[in-house]
Design a protein around this motif. Structure first.
Motif, short mmCIF file in Angstrom:
data_model
loop_
_atom_site.label_atom_id
_atom_site.label_comp_id
_atom_site.label_asym_id
_atom_site.label_seq_id
_atom_site.Cartn_x
_atom_site.Cartn_y
_atom_site.Cartn_z
N GLN A 60 2.07 -4.42 -7.44
CA GLN A 60 0.79 -4.90 -6.88
C GLN A 60 1.01 -6.33 -6.41
O GLN A 60 0.99 -7.26 -7.23
N THR A 106 0.83 -1.22 0.00
CA THR A 106 0.00 0.00 0.00
C THR A 106 0.86 1.25 0.00
O THR A 106 0.35 2.35 0.23
N LEU A 166 1.99 3.62 -5.57
CA LEU A 166 0.94 3.39 -6.57
C LEU A 166 1.48 2.54 -7.72
O LEU A 166 2.67 2.68 -8.03
N PRO A 167 0.66 1.72 -8.33
CA PRO A 167 -0.69 1.31 -7.92
C PRO A 167 -0.61 0.35 -6.75
O PRO A 167 0.22 -0.55 -6.72
N ARG A 168 -1.46 0.64 -5.76
CA ARG A 168 -1.47 -0.17 -4.52
C ARG A 168 -2.45 -1.33 -4.66
O ARG A 168 -3.27 -1.35 -5.58
N VAL A 169 -2.39 -2.24 -3.67
CA VAL A 169 -3.45 -3.24 -3.56
C VAL A 169 -4.01 -3.16 -2.15
O VAL A 169 -3.26 -3.02 -1.19
N GLU A 184 -2.23 -9.53 -9.99
CA GLU A 184 -1.08 -8.94 -9.29
C GLU A 184 0.15 -9.03 -10.16
O GLU A 184 0.43 -10.07 -10.77
#
Ligand code: HEM
Length: 350
Positions: A289, A72, A75-78, A285
């Motif tokens: 990610q 987290t 970016l891009p986060r999960v 993923e």
């Protein structure tokens, strides 16, 4: 000093003390793995490290349970990642250290025939040079890099699987520069062996992810290095090895690496920070990610003594840092307010 001002200052001071106390209580989040009681990974000695994830020798190793976090930070986060927990065992011999990483995964994602398929993968990270202190968990930083051994499911199971495997009924007219006859399906490797490499542009540009010959030479575990995410690159020395097995809804991945690293040697009893990352292709993923772990302490033969870790290297929680900063600001504000009121009173205002 007017009652109101006195109470306001007192309230501010109390809040400041409370915030600092909170930050103080959150101190363990800044501490190194060993101080946090994160599991230690102790490798057992064997005559020769196994090359099979299902080898009986793995029973000699004590498993460590590694908690995984969704990424987290960048970016891009999960929000939630596929892998929640890894079971890790380690063995070593005179030359190499091997880890067996296991985690449940309901779906085996190992071929990238279409653009909407992502691989399952797992990685082991260690400092490039431990004498510089443990690097940030965010894949190192400038001047204090990390080495990453990355097992990629498709490099083992799906290296030659591409579009025509995903769409068996597709028709081929002529892949002019591939070196194969008109009407025949061309594989990526044809451009590299019979055709013109420059027409497999990504491979011609040196991108290992697009070059089946490199993948064949390197095997399923690619050695990488980085000095912070966004700087990841293949390592100039490819000395990793490994193999994966998908059984009973779980991955069992062996990753082995030489004890003699470029800038240091993994010695018996010495503390070795290691961290893990895992990707679930079925959840799309890839790259950042993923699930990752905090640094954990590995050692060969016996548990290593706890090592002090430089501040901020152990992946300190932003919350704790925020708490500390907030505490200091509030105490500061309270002090300024109190001082002003005091000065006002002395100059005869109160
Ligand atoms: C909070 C911690 C982390 C953050 C914010 C982060 C972020 C990222 C980002 C943004 C990328 C894509 C850009 C790039 O290639 O550099 C990436 C890729 C990657 N990271 Fe991390 N990372 C973290 C932890 C880790 C850890 C602990 C490992 C290894 C154990 C790792 C291994 C990798 C690998 C192998 C890739 C390439 C993946 C692929 O090819 O799909 N990362 N990471």
């Amino acid at each position: 000093m007017k009652v109101l001002e006195r109470n306001t200052t007192r309230r501010w001071a109390l809040m400041g003390v409370a915030a600092t106390a909170l930050a103080w209580a959150a101190r363990p989040l800044w501490k190194s793995a060993s101080a946090q009681n994160l599991p230690a990974l102790v490798a057992a000695r064997v005559g020769q490290v196994p090359t099979e994830p299902t080898d009986a020798a793995w029973a000699q190793a004590v498993p460590a349970s590694i908690m995984m976090l969704p990424q987290t930070v960048a970016l891009p986060r999960v929000k939630e990642a596929g892998a929640k927990n890894l079971t890790v065992r380690a063995l070593y011999d005179a030359q190499r250290m091997a880890v067996l990483i296991e985690w449940p995964d309901v779906h085996q994602d190992a071929d990238l025939g279409t653009v909407m398929q992502y691989r399952d993968g797992v990685a082991v990270m260690l400092p490039e040079d431990p004498s510089k202190g443990t690097p940030p968990i965010t894949m190192g930083q400038g001047g204090n890099g990390v080495v990453i051994y990355h097992w990629k499911s498709d490099w083992q199971f799906g290296r030659l699987k591409d579009v025509d495997e995903a769409y068996p009924n597709m028709y081929a007219d002529w892949y002019q520069f591939s070196g194969v006859e008109a009407g025949q399906m061309a594989e990526a490797s044809d451009y590299l062996t019979k055709g013109r490499k420059e027409y497999l542009t990504a491979a011609a540009a040196g991108n290992h992810l697009a070059d089946p010959q490199v993948q064949e030479k390197v095997g399923p575990v690619q050695k990488m290095r980085s000095e912070g995410f966004g700087t990841l690159e293949p390592h100039k020395t490819q000395d990793g090895a490994g193999k994966g097995a998908y059984q009973d809804g779980a991955w069992h991945i062996l990753v082995s690496l030489p004890r003699e690293q470029e800038k240091f040697t993994i010695r018996e009893g010495a503390p070795l920070p290691v961290a893990f990352a895992a990707w679930d292709g079925a959840r799309n993923e890839r790259d950042g990610q993923k699930a990752y772990s905090l640094w954990t302490q590995a050692s060969l033969g016996q548990p290593a003594a706890a090592t002090p870790t430089p501040a901020g290297a152990g992946g300190g929680s932003p919350l704790a840092i925020l708490g500390a900063v907030a505490g200091i600001i509030v105490v500061g504000a309270a002090a300024v307010l109190g001082f002003r009121a005091l000065r006002g009173r002395r100059s005869g205002g109160g």
